[in-house]
Write an enzyme that holds these catalytic residues in place. Structure first.
Site, PDB file in Angstrom:
ATOM      1  N   ALA A 170      -5.330  -1.334   4.143  1.00  0.00           N
ATOM      2  CA  ALA A 170      -5.641  -0.155   3.333  1.00  0.00           C
ATOM      3  C   ALA A 170      -4.583   0.924   3.509  1.00  0.00           C
ATOM      4  CB  ALA A 170      -7.027   0.375   3.696  1.00  0.00           C
ATOM      5  N   ASP A 171      -4.174   1.177   4.750  1.00  0.00           N
ATOM      6  CA  ASP A 171      -3.121   2.165   4.999  1.00  0.00           C
ATOM      7  C   ASP A 171      -1.842   1.806   4.254  1.00  0.00           C
ATOM      8  OD1 ASP A 171      -4.381   3.991   6.644  1.00  0.00           O
ATOM      9  OD2 ASP A 171      -3.810   2.989   8.500  1.00  0.00           O
ATOM     10  N   LEU A 172      -1.417   0.564   4.412  1.00  0.00           N
ATOM     11  CA  LEU A 172      -0.132   0.147   3.843  1.00  0.00           C
ATOM     12  C   LEU A 172      -0.159   0.175   2.323  1.00  0.00           C
ATOM     13  CD1 LEU A 172       0.746  -2.833   6.228  1.00  0.00           C
ATOM     14  CD2 LEU A 172       1.463  -0.445   6.389  1.00  0.00           C
TER      15      LEU A 172
END
Length: 391
Positions: free
Chosen positions: A165-167
């Site tokens: 999700a972050d990436l």
């Protein structure tokens, strides 16, 4: 060589991973990305992302310059607003209310510089019932559905081994910023571009999400098998495991010939693509019995020679020892002033004549005087800001 984004100035207010990932895409292609950090005396904790000289921090903040600026100080905030007037992009991943509390939301920035593009990443969106919740990758993985389809059947939810999700939020935000910059060439005005960990995670569910939105089909855990294509999955050999992807009748014909399982393939459960999809366990069992008769390396060579996509399951040391990975030069040496030569993973996009990464992560405030000078601050003004603890 002049890099593609060398004409773009970015003010980087990001932290942890999603925001820095976004800015790193721009920095890798030559944008002048100025990492704005709080002075060390008011930011004593390492925070998430690990030590500055550790691999995580060095990976996401390379190719940037760093200044210190105390945005909680009136003069520090005034200096930032002065920089906005000459910038192209601002990127932040505060909780949605923070930028407005600081007076650096999009409307405030656009009043200073109508051409500014503001990129924002939050946990759950800029408004709505969860807007003020703190965002975290694993929470988004769970809420966005990824953990429900990851892992072996019946195992229960499993997180992915990377911060998906972050990436992806960082990548989507970078795409949005580049799109807004292209539009600005036509309109002369900037945009507010924003995404969130939750939005990025749902989007990354891709066909699994659309199976539900279009037909109400509930995706389930399928472990190492592909959820819809048979046979595609992990198989044991005499000395290890391999991945095989052989969906479709033509690919199935090739695997039947290579594995010499023509007799088994005549059975009704294996005779057609539809039958194989309905009898995955039987298909896998037939392949598995044959694959145990030879080594992983031999099967990989034989199946690829037949045009059947097959590969090893590598640990990280094997990844970077792989001849194709070495040929592609995915680990790039960079000289760090204290760590010496370190190897960083380059951007996966190739553009002949460019090198990524080029520079290591800077020290906190390493470029403060130089950068502020380039934005028109005089030495006396810089000294006064430092005297007032605004830097």
């Amino acid at each position: 060589m002049t890099l593609p984004l060398s004409h773009i100035r970015v003010l980087d207010l990001t932290r942890v991973r999603s925001g820095p990932t976004c800015v790193r895409q721009l920095a890798d292609w030559g944008a002048d990305c100025i990492k704005i950090e709080a002075p060390e005396e008011i930011d004593t904790g390492k925070g998430m992302g690990g030590a500055r000289n550790g691999p995580d921090f060095q990976h996401v903040h390379r190719n940037k310059r760093s200044i210190t600026l105390n945005l909680k100080h009136a003069q520090g905030l005034a200096a930032f607003r002065r920089m906005v007037a000459q910038a192209d992009v601002v990127v932040e991943n505060y909780r949605p209310d923070v930028k407005d509390r600081l007076g650096i939301g999009y409307d405030a920035l656009a009043a200073i510089n109508p051409r500014i593009v503001l990129g924002s990443i939050s946990g759950f969106g800029q408004d709505g019932p969860y807007a003020r919740r703190a965002g975290f990758d694993q929470i988004a993985q769970g809420m966005g559905g990824l953990m429900s389809v990851t892992g072996l059947p019946g195992q229960g939810p499993v997180r992915a081994g990377i911060p998906v999700a972050d990436l992806t939020a960082g990548l989507y935000c970078a795409i949005g910023i580049l799109t807004a910059l292209l539009e600005r060439d036509r309109t002369g005005r900037g945009r507010w571009v924003h995404t969130s960990l939750l939005e990025a995670m749902v989007a990354m569910m891709d066909f699994q999400a659309t199976r539900w939105t279009m037909s109400g089909q509930m995706p389930e855990q399928t472990g190492n098998d592909h959820p819809t294509t048979v046979p595609t999955g992990l198989f044991h050999t005499a000395d290890g495991v391999i991945n095989i992807a052989a969906g479709g009748d033509e690919m199935w014909r090739r695997i039947v010939e290579t594995l010499d399982i023509a007799e088994e393939a005549k059975t009704p459960e294996l005779a057609t693509e539809q039958a194989r999809a309905a009898n995955r366990a039987r298909v896998n069992a037939v392949l598995q019995a044959r694959l145990l008769g030879d080594t992983a390396a031999n099967w990989i060579e034989r199946l690829n020679r037949a045009g059947v996509p097959t590969g090893p399951v590598n640990r990280m040391d094997q990844v970077f020892a792989d001849p194709q990975v070495r040929h592609l030069g995915l680990a790039v040496p960079v000289r760090h002033p204290r760590l010496g030569e370190i190897n960083l993973v380059r951007t996966p996009i190739q553009m002949p004549g460019t090198t990524n990464p080029r520079n290591p992560t800077p020290d906190r405030g390493e470029h403060t005087d130089i950068v502020l000078g380039q934005f028109g601050f005089t030495p006396d003004e810089i000294a006064a800001l430092r005297q007032e603890n605004a830097l």
